[in-house]
Design a protein around this motif. Structure first.
Motif, PDB file in Angstrom:
ATOM      1  N   GLU A 271      83.403 128.137  40.205  1.00  0.00           N
ATOM      2  CA  GLU A 271      84.313 127.491  39.248  1.00  0.00           C
ATOM      3  C   GLU A 271      85.233 128.502  38.572  1.00  0.00           C
ATOM      4  O   GLU A 271      86.243 128.114  37.974  1.00  0.00           O
ATOM      5  CB  GLU A 271      83.520 126.728  38.182  1.00  0.00           C
ATOM      6  N   ARG A 272      84.897 129.782  38.641  1.00  0.00           N
ATOM      7  CA  ARG A 272      85.741 130.822  38.038  1.00  0.00           C
ATOM      8  C   ARG A 272      86.529 131.605  39.088  1.00  0.00           C
ATOM      9  O   ARG A 272      87.020 132.704  38.809  1.00  0.00           O
ATOM     10  CB  ARG A 272      84.889 131.772  37.199  1.00  0.00           C
ATOM     11  N   GLY A 273      86.620 131.029  40.285  1.00  0.00           N
ATOM     12  CA  GLY A 273      87.482 131.643  41.291  1.00  0.00           C
ATOM     13  C   GLY A 273      86.786 132.300  42.455  1.00  0.00           C
ATOM     14  O   GLY A 273      87.442 132.719  43.423  1.00  0.00           O
ATOM     15  N   GLY A 274      85.454 132.439  42.416  1.00  0.00           N
ATOM     16  CA  GLY A 274      84.738 133.008  43.551  1.00  0.00           C
ATOM     17  C   GLY A 274      84.741 132.045  44.726  1.00  0.00           C
ATOM     18  O   GLY A 274      84.996 130.846  44.573  1.00  0.00           O
ATOM     19  N   GLN A 275      84.447 132.558  45.918  1.00  0.00           N
ATOM     20  CA  GLN A 275      84.484 131.722  47.117  1.00  0.00           C
ATOM     21  C   GLN A 275      83.257 131.961  47.987  1.00  0.00           C
ATOM     22  O   GLN A 275      82.788 133.101  48.124  1.00  0.00           O
ATOM     23  CB  GLN A 275      85.737 132.025  47.954  1.00  0.00           C
ATOM     24  N   PHE A 276      82.763 130.883  48.575  1.00  0.00           N
ATOM     25  CA  PHE A 276      81.717 130.961  49.584  1.00  0.00           C
ATOM     26  C   PHE A 276      82.354 130.716  50.947  1.00  0.00           C
ATOM     27  O   PHE A 276      83.077 129.730  51.128  1.00  0.00           O
ATOM     28  CB  PHE A 276      80.624 129.922  49.330  1.00  0.00           C
ATOM     29  N   VAL A 277      82.095 131.598  51.885  1.00  0.00           N
ATOM     30  CA  VAL A 277      82.665 131.458  53.222  1.00  0.00           C
ATOM     31  C   VAL A 277      81.548 131.553  54.253  1.00  0.00           C
ATOM     32  O   VAL A 277      80.529 132.209  54.043  1.00  0.00           O
ATOM     33  CB  VAL A 277      83.734 132.548  53.502  1.00  0.00           C
ATOM     34  N   GLU A 278      81.738 130.879  55.367  1.00  0.00           N
ATOM     35  CA  GLU A 278      80.766 130.915  56.446  1.00  0.00           C
ATOM     36  C   GLU A 278      80.666 132.334  57.010  1.00  0.00           C
ATOM     37  O   GLU A 278      81.677 133.006  57.213  1.00  0.00           O
ATOM     38  CB  GLU A 278      81.170 129.942  57.555  1.00  0.00           C
ATOM     39  N   ASP A 279      79.442 132.763  57.257  1.00  0.00           N
ATOM     40  CA  ASP A 279      79.219 134.087  57.834  1.00  0.00           C
ATOM     41  C   ASP A 279      77.874 134.052  58.556  1.00  0.00           C
ATOM     42  O   ASP A 279      76.817 134.049  57.921  1.00  0.00           O
ATOM     43  CB  ASP A 279      79.217 135.159  56.744  1.00  0.00           C
ATOM     44  N   SER A 280      77.919 134.030  59.877  1.00  0.00           N
ATOM     45  CA  SER A 280      76.687 133.916  60.667  1.00  0.00           C
ATOM     46  C   SER A 280      75.783 135.128  60.513  1.00  0.00           C
ATOM     47  O   SER A 280      74.583 135.066  60.812  1.00  0.00           O
ATOM     48  CB  SER A 280      77.035 133.718  62.143  1.00  0.00           C
ATOM     49  N   THR A 291      85.021 137.756  42.470  1.00  0.00           N
ATOM     50  CA  THR A 291      86.250 138.045  41.720  1.00  0.00           C
ATOM     51  C   THR A 291      86.155 139.400  41.039  1.00  0.00           C
ATOM     52  O   THR A 291      87.162 139.932  40.573  1.00  0.00           O
ATOM     53  CB  THR A 291      86.481 136.969  40.642  1.00  0.00           C
ATOM     54  N   GLY A 292      84.955 139.948  40.949  1.00  0.00           N
ATOM     55  CA  GLY A 292      84.742 141.196  40.228  1.00  0.00           C
ATOM     56  C   GLY A 292      84.414 140.991  38.766  1.00  0.00           C
ATOM     57  O   GLY A 292      84.190 141.956  38.031  1.00  0.00           O
ATOM     58  N   LYS A 293      84.355 139.728  38.334  1.00  0.00           N
ATOM     59  CA  LYS A 293      84.083 139.436  36.925  1.00  0.00           C
ATOM     60  C   LYS A 293      82.783 138.630  36.746  1.00  0.00           C
ATOM     61  O   LYS A 293      82.511 138.140  35.654  1.00  0.00           O
ATOM     62  CB  LYS A 293      85.250 138.653  36.320  1.00  0.00           C
ATOM     63  N   GLU A 294      82.012 138.505  37.815  1.00  0.00           N
ATOM     64  CA  GLU A 294      80.812 137.668  37.765  1.00  0.00           C
ATOM     65  C   GLU A 294      79.767 138.228  36.805  1.00  0.00           C
ATOM     66  O   GLU A 294      79.560 139.446  36.746  1.00  0.00           O
ATOM     67  CB  GLU A 294      80.181 137.556  39.161  1.00  0.00           C
ATOM     68  N   PRO A 295      79.081 137.357  36.078  1.00  0.00           N
ATOM     69  CA  PRO A 295      77.903 137.798  35.315  1.00  0.00           C
ATOM     70  C   PRO A 295      76.807 138.220  36.297  1.00  0.00           C
ATOM     71  O   PRO A 295      76.831 137.854  37.474  1.00  0.00           O
ATOM     72  CB  PRO A 295      77.481 136.539  34.539  1.00  0.00           C
ATOM     73  N   THR A 296      75.847 138.974  35.807  1.00  0.00           N
ATOM     74  CA  THR A 296      74.656 139.294  36.588  1.00  0.00           C
ATOM     75  C   THR A 296      73.487 138.538  35.973  1.00  0.00           C
ATOM     76  O   THR A 296      73.236 138.649  34.763  1.00  0.00           O
ATOM     77  CB  THR A 296      74.365 140.800  36.568  1.00  0.00           C
ATOM     78  N   TYR A 297      72.785 137.780  36.805  1.00  0.00           N
ATOM     79  CA  TYR A 297      71.671 136.971  36.326  1.00  0.00           C
ATOM     80  C   TYR A 297      70.338 137.618  36.700  1.00  0.00           C
ATOM     81  O   TYR A 297      70.088 137.913  37.874  1.00  0.00           O
ATOM     82  CB  TYR A 297      71.729 135.563  36.930  1.00  0.00           C
TER      83      TYR A 297
END
Length: 669
Positions: A271-280, A291-297
């Protein structure tokens, strides 16, 4: 304070207009439409400050990022032929059929359901947020967006309103009920807008309520006063939590690994601009582009293990066979009285044997060479194996011996009951182990009905409802309820109430991207005396203290009337002792108050301290979670004679009978 309706005419008030509230309304309207000699005046009050129909949780304006964990063709609010209801059955479409009707695919829906929609036309509201392309992508096995379900609920609600007889005066109140005063023959319900209404019968369908602070939460609140730079996102529904308070690149300590956790991840990544892409080449088949701005959980929970992905069955999974449990339920259902059934001795062996039977039966079908004897011989060995639940999980070992002796496989439910078999030295080691387990879970989920493991877990999950119904009203001994029953239900929820497969893939991608690190089970919360930050540790990851500036609680509190409720209506009812807790009874006779409101099993009217039914007040749903099964489950599944609709019907029938009696008395006068 002014009265909306100063009258003693028959009147019913429904407080709460989310899914259960509108289902209760539908059941009531079905009764009203069957009245042959209606009263001259009848009033119906519909009360909720949230959107009428969807309620708070399913509000139609919420983000499209959040999905359900139920299939599109597995959701309905309509009763069905053969349902255990008193009001006439009214057939209508599932949410999938409703979507197909919007798209003009009428031939896919039965004539009875099309007839209902012809009488209650679809409107254009859905097209305001959803395109044809989006709706065409929805299959029977799809997990719909929560906002989409909200639109279905609003249409259902408006359709029910259309069916209300002309002799009924409807009053819609966009307000919150805050108190109920007993005035002899009727109640006066005060609203937070200064108005009040009279009701000769009231049905409170209050859902998830704000709770008073638990002891640890009081400490958290005090810590926030001492350290105002810290942040706490308290347990709540995800759309009501302040996700925006989680800052870019912030370290977040998270408690809870169910749907709320998956939701917060999506809201702060994709929702903040990150993307999930297919990768076998990625572990879960997906790669996350940050995005480089993700929180760390730093993620934890009591179990320390994420809820498992639901199986890819291509639709609603077929009913599990559970032959032994069905026999036990048939034998014990007529047994009356508190503490009359020992779950450990009388029920658990059947549940366990059914699960192992499902495993070997599926194994024989998909991998017949794995059996060292014919299936009947293996099943007989399962039935002959001793099950002893007096020692925790001791009864599983005998079943494991059967699998080892008669198959080439290794299988034990112990592996899912003890999800973290060892303590690790760090979060990195634990996370690596969990990623391996998630890959296995994903593989079994993708195999669907061809996975022996999923077959066993589905059998356990399918056993939830019959075992819960059997033990309702405190029929299980408290000792056995808190022993194997609680453990079996917890495992069933972990395995069968988890996220869609794609959510697990996304979680694995976020772990690979370094956004999520697992801490483990039974987390210990504290603060760093030097930095003032939150700290969290777990024996699962070596007791290392991980630091963060936001504490996020990823669950929703169940209502508990033993605490001081924050909900003003429930607080009022507790303070006046209009409601009291349902009690369990220990072997020595000690009464144990539960979190639930005590209710009559047939009428759903609340009980007082002497066990007497309230003359007018009913409660439906979540507040009775400790007394009745499935009260936290929504929406109901078609073809299951759902408890959801049964309890709505019971309350509607009782309220209808109360007002009918009042009308007869008025006519006599």
């Amino acid at each position: 304070m002014k009265y909306t309706m100063p009258t003693t005419s028959p009147s019913i008030a429904i407080i709460g207009l989310g899914p259960r509230g509108v289902s209760t309304l539908e059941r009531l309207v079905a009764h009203l439409n069957a009245v042959e000699n209606p009263p001259q005046e009848f009033h119906l009050h519909l009360i909720d400050e949230a959107q009428h129909g969807s309620g708070r949780i399913w509000n139609t304006s919420q983000t499209k990022a959040l999905c359900m964990n139920t299939f599109a063709h597995g959701m309905t609010l309509f009763s069905e032929p053969g349902s255990t209801v008193d009001a006439p059955v009214v057939e209508g479409p599932t949410i999938y059929e409703w979507v197909r009707l919007h798209l003009g695919h009428n031939e896919e829906v039965s004539a009875e359901k099309r007839a209902y929609v012809d009488k209650h036309p679809l409107d254009d509201a859905l097209w305001e947020r959803f395109s044809t392309e989006e709706l065409e992508q929805i299959r029977p096995e799809s997990y719909p967006l929560r906002a989409l379900y909200g639109y279905y609920l609003v249409w259902f609600y408006n359709s029910v309103l259309q069916d209300i007889p002309e002799w009924v005066r409807v009053h819609s109140h966009k307000a919150r009920a805050v108190s109920i005063e007993d005035h002899g023959d009727f109640d006066v319900i005060a609203l937070n807008n200064g108005e009040s209404v009279q009701a000769s019968a009231t049905i409170a369908v209050t859902g998830w309520q704000k709770q008073g602070l638990a002891e640890q939460e009081k400490w958290i609140a005090q810590t926030l006063e001492d350290h105002p730079d810290l942040n706490w996102i308290r347990a709540n529904n995800p759309i009501e939590q302040d996700v925006s308070s989680i800052k870019d690149n912030e370290k977040v300590l998270s408690r809870g690994l169910g749907m709320g956790f998956f939701d917060i991840l999506i809201l702060t990544t994709e929702e903040r601009g990150g993307q999930f892409v297919e990768d076998s080449n990625a572990a879960g088949g997906l790669r996350y582009i940050a995005t480089g701005k993700e929180p760390t959980y730093f993620a934890s929970s009591r179990r320390g293990y994420p809820f498992m992905p639901q199986a890819d069955d291509g639709g609603l999974p077929p009913a599990a066979e559970i032959p032994r449990l069905k026999k036990v339920v048939a034998e014990l259902s007529d047994r009356e009285g508190r503490r009359s059934i020992d779950y450990d001795v009388e029920v658990w062996p059947a549940v366990l044997r059914d699960a192992y039977h499902a495993y070997v039966k599926t194994l024989a079908r998909v991998e017949p060479d794995a059996l060292k004897a014919d299936l009947d011989t293996v099943v007989q060995a399962i039935d002959d194996a001793e099950v002893d639940a007096s020692v925790v999980f001791n009864g599983v070992s005998a079943m494991d011996d059967v699998i080892s002796q008669y198959t080439t496989k290794r299988f034990s439910l112990l592996r899912w009951m003890h999800l973290l078999p060892a303590n690790f030295d760090s979060s990195e080691e634990l996370t690596a182990y969990l990623m391996q387990r998630l890959e296995e879970d994903l593989k079994d989920a993708e195999a669907g009905q061809d996975s022996p493991v999923r077959a066993a877990l589905w059998s356990l999950g399918f056993s939830r409802k019959p075992t819960q119904v059997l033990g309702a009203e405190g029929r299980y001994t408290v000792e056995s309820r808190h022993h194997m029953f609680d453990k079996a239900i917890a495992l069933a929820q972990l395995a069968c109430s988890g996220p869609p497969i794609f959510r697990t893939r996304q979680l694995m991608a976020l772990v690979d991207a370094g956004v999520v690190k697992f801490i483990g089970g039974y987390p210990l919360l504290d603060t760093d005396r030097n930095t003032g930050e939150w700290t969290m540790s777990s024996p699962s990851s070596g007791g290392v203290r991980y630091r963060g500036t936001t504490l996020f609680d990823a669950w929703v509190h169940k209502p508990d009337i033993r605490k001081t409720p924050l909900d003003p209506l429930m607080k009022d009812l507790v303070d006046k002792e209009r409601v009291v807790p349902f009690t369990d009874v220990w072997e020595d006779g000690t009464e144990l108050p539960t979190a639930s409101v005590a209710q009559h099993p047939q009428s759903r009217r609340v009980l007082d301290a002497e066990g007497q039914e309230d003359p007018r007040l009913h409660m439906v749903g979540i507040p009775a979670h400790a007394q009745y099964p499935d009260t936290t489950i929504s929406p109901p599944l078609p073809g299951t004679d759902s408890w959801f609709i049964q309890e709505a019907d019971k309350a509607a029938t009782s309220a209808f009978n109360i007002t009918l009696s009042m009308n007869k008395m008025n006519q006599a006068v």
